[in-house]
Enzyme design. Structure first.
Site, short mmCIF file in Angstrom:
data_model
loop_
_atom_site.label_atom_id
_atom_site.label_comp_id
_atom_site.label_asym_id
_atom_site.label_seq_id
_atom_site.Cartn_x
_atom_site.Cartn_y
_atom_site.Cartn_z
N ASN A 179 -11.28 12.35 2.86
CA ASN A 179 -12.37 12.02 1.94
C ASN A 179 -12.30 12.97 0.75
OD1 ASN A 179 -14.76 11.48 0.61
ND2 ASN A 179 -15.99 11.35 2.46
N ASP A 373 0.95 -8.93 5.98
CA ASP A 373 0.21 -9.03 7.24
C ASP A 373 0.30 -10.44 7.82
OD1 ASP A 373 -1.87 -7.86 9.11
OD2 ASP A 373 -3.02 -9.54 8.30
N GLU A 402 4.97 -8.31 8.86
CA GLU A 402 4.56 -8.14 10.25
C GLU A 402 4.97 -9.37 11.05
OE1 GLU A 402 0.50 -7.33 12.83
OE2 GLU A 402 0.43 -8.69 11.11
#
Length: 657
Positions: A179, A373, A402
């Protein structure tokens, strides 16, 4: 009677006043706390309703904000044609007009929804960069609508440099890595707000600045490419942290950063010799996507009047000569989840939209590759055309998809190489799940005829099915799987062997963030239990594993093995493009060689629970008279390679001399 707050405050003493003010200031926190329960696997805020499937029609009654996409384009592209989507109230009832030298309006397409109009343009090679207006004319003479549009000149900054066997990929889930900007954590104006690091399915606060701040760490480890799980906007009411439910194809999710910050990340990575890979999804979007909420056409997505259909994950339907049509439909047209509508990539305007979006991000950011994906559930003709178009525009672009399937024959069908049904995928590489399964067996089971370490041998023996198996991406775990250290029973010796095999076999190795410091975690439908925060990447973390001082002895040992092999690999093409010769495993010991004209590296793996001495006379042809070697990991000299002592579950990597 209504009591004004000032009346209350005026009639209480100071201590009570302080207490009341404190209570008032905590009200938002109390309200926020009210969306959680005690389950760390809670999927959505309390009070949030799970998405329900319903049949959608393209009525145009849900108009939101005017859009023009792509928002700009470039001159000098390999493909001259560009299809612009204009989304405006009743836009389809108007007549388009463009007056700019070199730009010709070829075709206008209107769909069911009156708020959409698609303009197919030809941009001649000699067209100059500049700005112009796209006008939509009212038939009754009212003042035209005018939309500014810009054709930019292509810059010379490095872009689309490709992902090859010379690379070592580091996979990051941005929300879980670091972060760097707490100011974007609240998710203002987003459907799901705030962060809760105790909840797997909620936002944790990682972002692009956090990644930029740790590029030096990734460089030290030896990685040369960053694959980020999807970074585009996911403005969903729940489960939006992973990025796989896109709601705006042209905006970075504001909780991760901005478009400009994404481009800056690419530039900073390039300055270090690192590349950036964008994760893209063509199979589905989030149900809060603006073009799902106001559907351009009924057939923009796959849907059924008689109710929701779950996806079937049986990828062989694409090549099965005996496949039932209903099974094929259930694989390619069913939804991944009720809040993830399945896109119909056969729709010509949608197909153009998705292809141009990928080109736009590459040209805008300079990124180097794509990971695709859920590739096996997409329309394969569309995917073939996407691959062709991207490589036409960027010949060196890295692309891998993928292919979470079972069987090398099935996996290889999706890539370039031997294939059925005259299918030409134009797909350079795949995520090599078959070698992943083989390595899992090699590290956890005793050798059988085809099992245990022998499965690695049999899997590699089928590389003839690929045009180039060196373009496949190898891995030990990822965001959808249990973390490898836990899968190996937290056995450090097995872990070191696992990463040693990963970094010496053929192909493009990939490491899931935190694997190098022995992070564990599993569980959930898609490995959600392993999607943990990198220790030290978040404010108030007690330990900072980015720093050696906070790593345990075991963690540092794991880190050092990867660092040594990865950096050796980076400097030595023998482990990148070098040829591979493997020997049939015997008695649980597997030996293979990587070699080129300059060097030969011998890799020996003992898959047994006891040490063994390996006589090397069987490998004389590849050893080619070498008598000594250097252990690549430890740097120790081995004076006599006639026999090599292998510890239990140990891999030894020797550069022969």
């Amino acid at each position: 009677m209504m009591i004004h707050p000032k009346m209350v405050l005026a009639n209480i003493k100071r201590p009570a006043l302080c207490g009341l003010l404190g209570f008032l200031f905590t009200l938002p926190l109390i309200a926020q706390h009210g969306i959680y329960n005690d389950d760390p696997m809670q999927k959505m805020p309390l009070g949030t309703e799970e998405s329900e499937y319903h049949y959608r029609e393209a009525t145009g009654e849900s108009f939101s904000n005017t859009r023009i996409e792509p928002p700009n384009w470039w001159t000098g592209m390999a493909e001259r044609q560009l299809e612009i989507l204009i989304y405006d109230h009743n836009a389809s009832s108007l007549e388009p007009f463009i007056d700019y030298p070199g730009v010709t309006l070829l075709e206008t397409t209107r769909l069911e929804n009156p708020n959409y109009i698609f303009l197919l343009l030809d941009i001649a090679p000699e067209t100059k960069a500049g700005s112009f207006f796209i006008e939509l004319k009212y038939p009754d003479g009212r003042e035209n609508k005018a939309y500014p549009y810009e054709l930019k000149a292509r810059d010379e900054t490095p872009k689309a440099q490709g992902i090859t066997a010379a690379d070592f990929i580091y996979l990051i889930m941005p929300d879980r890595f670091a972060n760097g900007d707490k100011g974007n954590d609240k998710g203002r104006n987003m459907l799901q707000k705030g962060t809760n690091r105790d909840k797997v399915f909620f936002r944790h606060g990682g972002d692009l600045i956090g990644i930029m701040e740790h590029l030096d760490y990734i460089e030290e480890l030896g990685a040369t490419a960053l694959w980020l799980n999807p970074v585009l906007e996911n403005d969903q009411p729940y489960e939006s942290y992973h990025g796989y439910a896109v709601t705006d194809h042209y905006e970075i999710d504001p909780r991760l950063g901005t478009n400009q910050q994404y481009r800056q990340l690419v530039q900073l990575a390039h300055a270090r010799g690192q590349k950036v890979i964008m994760d893209v999804i063509f199979n589905h979007t989030g149900d809060q996507h603006w073009f799902i909420r106001d559907l351009p056409a009924t057939d923009w997505i796959h849907q059924w009047e008689d109710g929701y259909q779950d996806i079937c994950y049986r990828a062989p339907v694409h090549l099965d000569p005996y496949a039932a049509e209903s099974d094929f439909t259930q694989v390619t047209e069913s939804w991944f989840d009720k809040h993830m509508p399945d896109l119909n990539q056969q729709h010509p305007q949608l197909a153009n939209y998705l292809i141009q979006n990928s080109i736009w991000w590459t040209e805008y950011s300079g990124q180097d590759g794509f990971r695709i994906d859920t590739y096996a559930y997409c329309d394969q003709d569309f995917m073939s055309e996407w691959n062709r178009r991207m490589l036409q525009e960027y010949p060196e672009l890295g692309i891998f998809a993928e292919t979470w399937v079972h069987g090398t024959g099935i996996q290889s069908w999706f890539a370039e190489g031997v294939r059925a049904n005259d299918h030409n995928s134009h797909l350079p590489g795949v995520t090599d799940f078959q070698l992943y399964y083989a390595l899992q067996e090699a590290l956890t089971e005793a050798q059988g005829w085809t099992s245990g370490v022998a499965k690695v041998y049999y899997t590699l023996a089928q590389d003839y099915l690929y045009e180039d198996a060196y373009r496949n991406v190898l891995f030990l775990d990822n965001h959808d799987l249990g973390r490898i250290y836990g899968e190996l029973g937290e056995d450090l010796d097995k872990f070191k062997s696992a990463v040693s095999l990963l970094l010496t076999l053929r192909g493009i190795p990939m490491l899931y963030y935190g694997t190098e410091i022995l992070m564990t975690g599993s569980g959930g439908a898609f490995g959600e239990g392993g999607r943990r925060d990198f220790p030290g990447g978040f404010p108030r973390d007690k330990e900072n594993k980015f720093k050696e001082r906070d790593r345990t002895t075991e963690e540092q040992e794991a880190f050092n093995v990867i660092k040594a092999l990865a950096n050796y690999r980076k400097e030595n093409p023998v482990l990148q493009t070098g040829q591979l010769t493997q020997y049939i495993p015997e008695d649980g010991v597997y030996v293979f060689f990587r070699y080129n004209e300059e060097k030969t590296v011998m890799i020996a793996y003992n898959s047994n629970p006891a040490e063994t001495t390996l006589a090397t006379d069987r490998f004389a042809q590849r050893i080619a008279g070498a008598t000594a070697g250097t252990n690549v990991v430890t740097g120790q000299k081995v004076e006599n390679v006639a026999s090599i002592l292998l510890g239990a579950y140990e891999v030894v990597v020797l550069e022969l001399e």
